[in-house]
Design a protein around this motif. Structure first.
Motif, PDB file in Angstrom:
ATOM      1  N   THR A 316      14.210  -8.355  23.904  1.00  0.00           N
ATOM      2  CA  THR A 316      15.026  -7.258  23.368  1.00  0.00           C
ATOM      3  C   THR A 316      16.431  -7.804  23.153  1.00  0.00           C
ATOM      4  OG1 THR A 316      13.820  -5.871  24.944  1.00  0.00           O
ATOM      5  CG2 THR A 316      15.631  -4.831  23.757  1.00  0.00           C
ATOM      6  N   TYR A 317      17.075  -7.453  22.026  1.00  0.00           N
ATOM      7  CA  TYR A 317      18.473  -7.871  21.877  1.00  0.00           C
ATOM      8  C   TYR A 317      19.245  -6.897  21.010  1.00  0.00           C
ATOM      9  CZ  TYR A 317      17.190 -10.061  17.345  1.00  0.00           C
ATOM     10  OH  TYR A 317      16.757 -10.307  16.065  1.00  0.00           O
ATOM     11  N   GLU A 318      20.564  -7.009  21.070  1.00  0.00           N
ATOM     12  CA  GLU A 318      21.462  -6.126  20.325  1.00  0.00           C
ATOM     13  C   GLU A 318      21.966  -6.863  19.081  1.00  0.00           C
ATOM     14  OE1 GLU A 318      24.668  -5.283  23.110  1.00  0.00           O
ATOM     15  OE2 GLU A 318      23.234  -5.320  24.766  1.00  0.00           O
ATOM     16  N   ASP A 319      22.078  -6.122  17.973  1.00  0.00           N
ATOM     17  CA  ASP A 319      22.650  -6.711  16.768  1.00  0.00           C
ATOM     18  C   ASP A 319      23.335  -5.621  15.938  1.00  0.00           C
ATOM     19  OD1 ASP A 319      23.339  -8.115  14.519  1.00  0.00           O
ATOM     20  OD2 ASP A 319      21.309  -8.746  13.995  1.00  0.00           O
ATOM     21  N   ASN A 320      24.647  -5.660  15.875  1.00  0.00           N
ATOM     22  CA  ASN A 320      25.397  -4.759  14.984  1.00  0.00           C
ATOM     23  C   ASN A 320      25.043  -3.278  15.101  1.00  0.00           C
ATOM     24  OD1 ASN A 320      27.306  -6.265  13.471  1.00  0.00           O
ATOM     25  ND2 ASN A 320      25.595  -7.321  12.482  1.00  0.00           N
ATOM     26  N   GLY A 321      24.994  -2.767  16.295  1.00  0.00           N
ATOM     27  CA  GLY A 321      24.686  -1.350  16.461  1.00  0.00           C
ATOM     28  C   GLY A 321      23.198  -1.018  16.435  1.00  0.00           C
ATOM     29  N   PHE A 322      22.355  -2.046  16.538  1.00  0.00           N
ATOM     30  CA  PHE A 322      20.909  -1.840  16.611  1.00  0.00           C
ATOM     31  C   PHE A 322      20.354  -2.554  17.827  1.00  0.00           C
ATOM     32  CE2 PHE A 322      22.015  -1.513  12.130  1.00  0.00           C
ATOM     33  CZ  PHE A 322      21.340  -0.351  11.751  1.00  0.00           C
ATOM     34  N   LEU A 323      19.248  -2.025  18.353  1.00  0.00           N
ATOM     35  CA  LEU A 323      18.485  -2.743  19.371  1.00  0.00           C
ATOM     36  C   LEU A 323      17.206  -3.244  18.724  1.00  0.00           C
ATOM     37  CD1 LEU A 323      18.750  -0.534  22.576  1.00  0.00           C
ATOM     38  CD2 LEU A 323      19.542  -2.885  22.320  1.00  0.00           C
ATOM     39  N   ARG A 366       7.887  -5.702  15.869  1.00  0.00           N
ATOM     40  CA  ARG A 366       9.328  -5.561  16.079  1.00  0.00           C
ATOM     41  C   ARG A 366       9.738  -4.142  15.697  1.00  0.00           C
ATOM     42  NH1 ARG A 366      13.516 -10.048  14.284  1.00  0.00           N
ATOM     43  NH2 ARG A 366      12.869 -10.632  16.393  1.00  0.00           N
ATOM     44  N   TYR A 367      10.329  -3.428  16.656  1.00  0.00           N
ATOM     45  CA  TYR A 367      10.914  -2.116  16.366  1.00  0.00           C
ATOM     46  C   TYR A 367      12.434  -2.267  16.381  1.00  0.00           C
ATOM     47  CZ  TYR A 367       6.397   0.172  16.853  1.00  0.00           C
ATOM     48  OH  TYR A 367       5.097   0.577  16.659  1.00  0.00           O
ATOM     49  N   VAL A 368      13.089  -1.520  15.506  1.00  0.00           N
ATOM     50  CA  VAL A 368      14.550  -1.568  15.460  1.00  0.00           C
ATOM     51  C   VAL A 368      15.099  -0.171  15.729  1.00  0.00           C
ATOM     52  CG1 VAL A 368      16.582  -2.090  14.064  1.00  0.00           C
ATOM     53  CG2 VAL A 368      14.545  -3.557  13.909  1.00  0.00           C
ATOM     54  N   LEU A 369      15.925  -0.052  16.766  1.00  0.00           N
ATOM     55  CA  LEU A 369      16.446   1.239  17.206  1.00  0.00           C
ATOM     56  C   LEU A 369      17.932   1.343  16.883  1.00  0.00           C
ATOM     57  CD1 LEU A 369      13.800   0.803  18.773  1.00  0.00           C
ATOM     58  CD2 LEU A 369      14.899   1.746  20.803  1.00  0.00           C
ATOM     59  N   PRO A 370      18.313   2.242  15.969  1.00  0.00           N
ATOM     60  CA  PRO A 370      19.736   2.421  15.672  1.00  0.00           C
ATOM     61  C   PRO A 370      20.425   3.138  16.840  1.00  0.00           C
ATOM     62  CG  PRO A 370      18.400   3.941  14.367  1.00  0.00           C
ATOM     63  CD  PRO A 370      17.447   3.109  15.156  1.00  0.00           C
ATOM     64  N   LEU A 371      21.628   2.689  17.187  1.00  0.00           N
ATOM     65  CA  LEU A 371      22.349   3.269  18.322  1.00  0.00           C
ATOM     66  C   LEU A 371      23.403   4.284  17.890  1.00  0.00           C
ATOM     67  CD1 LEU A 371      22.722  -0.052  20.346  1.00  0.00           C
ATOM     68  CD2 LEU A 371      21.252   1.876  20.947  1.00  0.00           C
ATOM     69  N   ASN A 372      23.842   4.194  16.612  1.00  0.00           N
ATOM     70  CA  ASN A 372      24.868   5.114  16.124  1.00  0.00           C
ATOM     71  C   ASN A 372      24.263   6.025  15.065  1.00  0.00           C
ATOM     72  OD1 ASN A 372      26.737   3.458  17.655  1.00  0.00           O
ATOM     73  ND2 ASN A 372      26.539   1.984  15.966  1.00  0.00           N
ATOM     74  N   LYS A 380      16.993   9.698   5.890  1.00  0.00           N
ATOM     75  CA  LYS A 380      17.185   8.312   5.438  1.00  0.00           C
ATOM     76  C   LYS A 380      16.761   7.290   6.493  1.00  0.00           C
ATOM     77  CE  LYS A 380      20.924   8.997   2.108  1.00  0.00           C
ATOM     78  NZ  LYS A 380      20.824  10.465   2.042  1.00  0.00           N
ATOM     79  N   ASN A 381      16.475   6.076   6.013  1.00  0.00           N
ATOM     80  CA  ASN A 381      16.219   4.948   6.904  1.00  0.00           C
ATOM     81  C   ASN A 381      17.566   4.422   7.394  1.00  0.00           C
ATOM     82  OD1 ASN A 381      15.475   2.514   8.142  1.00  0.00           O
ATOM     83  ND2 ASN A 381      15.476   1.429   6.177  1.00  0.00           N
ATOM     84  N   LEU A 382      17.743   4.361   8.700  1.00  0.00           N
ATOM     85  CA  LEU A 382      19.043   3.965   9.258  1.00  0.00           C
ATOM     86  C   LEU A 382      19.180   2.458   9.471  1.00  0.00           C
ATOM     87  CD1 LEU A 382      19.310   6.780  11.983  1.00  0.00           C
ATOM     88  CD2 LEU A 382      19.978   6.874   9.578  1.00  0.00           C
ATOM     89  N   VAL A 383      18.074   1.711   9.288  1.00  0.00           N
ATOM     90  CA  VAL A 383      18.136   0.269   9.560  1.00  0.00           C
ATOM     91  C   VAL A 383      18.744  -0.472   8.377  1.00  0.00           C
ATOM     92  CG1 VAL A 383      16.832  -1.803  10.163  1.00  0.00           C
ATOM     93  CG2 VAL A 383      16.121   0.420  11.080  1.00  0.00           C
TER      94      VAL A 383
END
Length: 532
Positions: A316-323, A366-372, A380-383
């Motif tokens: 798991t890692y963080e990237d620009n407001g996403f997990l 791979r799942y991408v979770l937006p934090l904001n 809309k797609n937030l990724v």
């Protein structure tokens, strides 16, 4: 690569009882062991598959056997001892199965009279301490574990059992996974379910601090950092692992549920075991939860996706407001453990394939979770990350629907038991993962996967059955995959030696050396490389 067959059935050797060793044995080395490789590979698995005439029925029932390969100056020794758990010691003493295991009910003592048997119906279930799943460090101590509240302190040099530890005495938790996260300073995080407010079920993340100067057992200082809610107040989901980054904790709540009414009722009335207490919620799909690690604060974001089983987080890692959450999933809500009864795993190859046909299909995702989250983006797609096809769509009910990017998929071929360069890349952006390839549940290859390009490298030999690959980085490593991969291989058909420890170059999965053992080595699940 997907059409390797196993008609000779050599994989059955993985599920055969063996004897422990009184002292370490030397192995026969071919190739050259890197001189820098110094330390011990510790691994756990079942080693006793019946007690007298009474068989264990499930893969997770056999009594815990602790294995160790020692590396020193290019020489390798092998040692193994049964863990002296209550389950094992009492079975040896009474010559019968005394403690109910995951898929095997222990019948009441036949020597007791009807009167004392009647009263034992009202005793609670005696929870197993059979530590067959993993081994990990806490402070300066090492513990073998399963998934209950009992862990077993062992001596990593002699493999002797020191003592049973009850986690309930330290933190409010009913059990803990066999996959704690261990940070570089020695801090240990784990998750388990618990009774939360007004008896509702919840999940606690516990933190055990590193060893302090006072040398006090860090277990005494363990505490709950955050509590995740449960989708159903009476039915906790089965949890096997979780995700951790420097700032966040990720918990994936799957539809495989534990029916507490069954779990807490008197099993002896209906001859039940742990497997009988599982059921699937066919409508919930999967819920993902995120918490801030340092503040212990739950993020109020409801991530949802379609149903899968989950045992192992890859990373798991963080990237620009996403997990970014990488997982080894099995599609659907039916419990994969239903397919892991020993009778199925020991069947002839055609049977094995037939059994696996109806099972959930494996897929690394791979799942991408937006934090904001901005309400204006509903629908809309937030990724917005450029490198992934995973999506996260904000719906009008304020849930976020996730669709994954597939990172590995092959029909009935799983990329499982994933490992990474953990010390340097856990919780950080990374490129490579190493896994055990399961072919209709039979482990028959080792696989390296580039999660960015999806390129794979495979080690495979006919009639050879490897274990989870453990990455050990070389001392002067510059790149993520500078190092070796260690795996125990059972090779009943090939040549005179029944098993060996395999050392691969992590760069291209080519063989560096092997250390052959004169004895069979049954299946092992997880382990740990303890540097010298």
């Amino acid at each position: 690569p997907f059409r390797v067959e196993h008609p000779a059935g050599g994989y059955k050797k993985l599920f055969e009882t063996v004897e422990e060793l009184s002292s370490p044995v030397t192995t026969h080395v071919t190739g050259r062991i890197p001189t820098w490789l110094r330390g011990s590979l510790l691994r756990c698995g079942p080693g006793l598959f019946e007690v007298g005439a009474e068989p264990f029925y499930h893969l997770f029932d056999g009594q815990a056997l602790l294995h160790k390969f020692d590396f020193k100056e290019g020489h390798v020794t092998y040692h193994r001892r049964f863990v002296r758990t209550d389950a094992y010691v009492r079975a040896m003493t009474e010559k019968r199965i005394v403690i109910t295991e995951f898929g095997t009910y222990a019948y009441p003592d036949p020597c007791k009279n009807i009167f004392s048997r009647f009263f034992s119906y009202f005793k609670g279930v005696e929870v197993t301490d059979n530590a067959l799943v993993n081994v990990y460090p806490v402070g300066e101590d090492y513990y073998a574990c399963t998934e209950t509240n009992f862990i077993t302190k062992i001596n990593p040099d002699t493999l002797e059992t020191i003592k049973q530890v009850d986690l309930c005495k330290y933190v409010s938790i009913n059990g803990a996974t066999a996959h704690p996260h261990i940070e570089n300073d020695g801090t240990v995080y784990n998750i388990g379910n618990c009774f939360g407010k007004n008896f509702a079920i919840a999940y606690n993340i516990i933190r055990i601090p590193p060893l302090q100067a006072d040398k006090e057992d860090p277990m005494n200082k363990s505490q709950v950092v955050v509590q995740f809610p449960c989708s159903d107040r009476f039915k906790p989901s089965y949890v096997h692992s979780f995700g951790l980054t420097s700032n966040y904790i990720v918990f994936v709540e799957t539809p495989v549920k534990i029916n507490l009414l069954k779990f807490l009722s008197s099993w002896s009335l209906w001859g039940a075991n742990y497997m009988d207490c599982f059921e699937s919620n066919e409508t919930m799909g999967v819920w993902l939860h995120v918490a801030e690690k340092k503040k212990g604060r739950l993020l109020n974001i409801k991530y949802r996706t379609s149903a899968f089983n989950l045992f192992h987080h890859i990373n798991t890692y963080e990237d620009n407001g996403f997990l970014i959450v990488d997982l080894c999933t099995w599609k659907g809500f039916e419990f994969v453990y239903n397919y892991l009864y020993l009778a199925n795993l020991r069947a002839n190859w055609d049977e094995v394939k037939r059994h696996a046909e109806k099972a959930p299909q494996p897929e690394a995702r791979r799942y991408v979770l937006p934090l904001n989250i901005d309400k204006a983006d509903t629908g809309k797609n937030l990724v917005t990350l450029p490198y992934t096809t995973a999506t996260a769509t904000l719906r009008s009910d304020e849930t976020i629907w996730l669709e994954p990017e597939v990172i590995f998929s092959g029909p009935r071929h799983a990329f499982e038991f994933p490992q990474i360069n953990y010390k340097k890349y856990c919780g950080k952006p990374y490129t490579y993962t190493y896994g055990l390839g399961l072919n209709h549940f039979v482990p028959d290859r080792l696989c390296k996967l580039n999660v960015k390009t999806k390129e794979t490298w495979v080690w495979q030999e006919p009639d050879s059955y490897p274990s989870e690959p453990i990455f050990v980085s070389s001392p002067d490593a510059l790149e993520e995959d500078d190092g070796v991969v260690l795996s125990i291989v059972v090779s009943p058909g090939a040549g005179p030696k029944p098993a060996y420890l395999l050392i691969l170059n992590a760069k291209d999965m080519s063989e560096v050396a092997r250390a052959e053992v004169e004895a069979n080595i049954p299946v092992t699940f997880h382990g740990y490389f303890k540097r010298a």
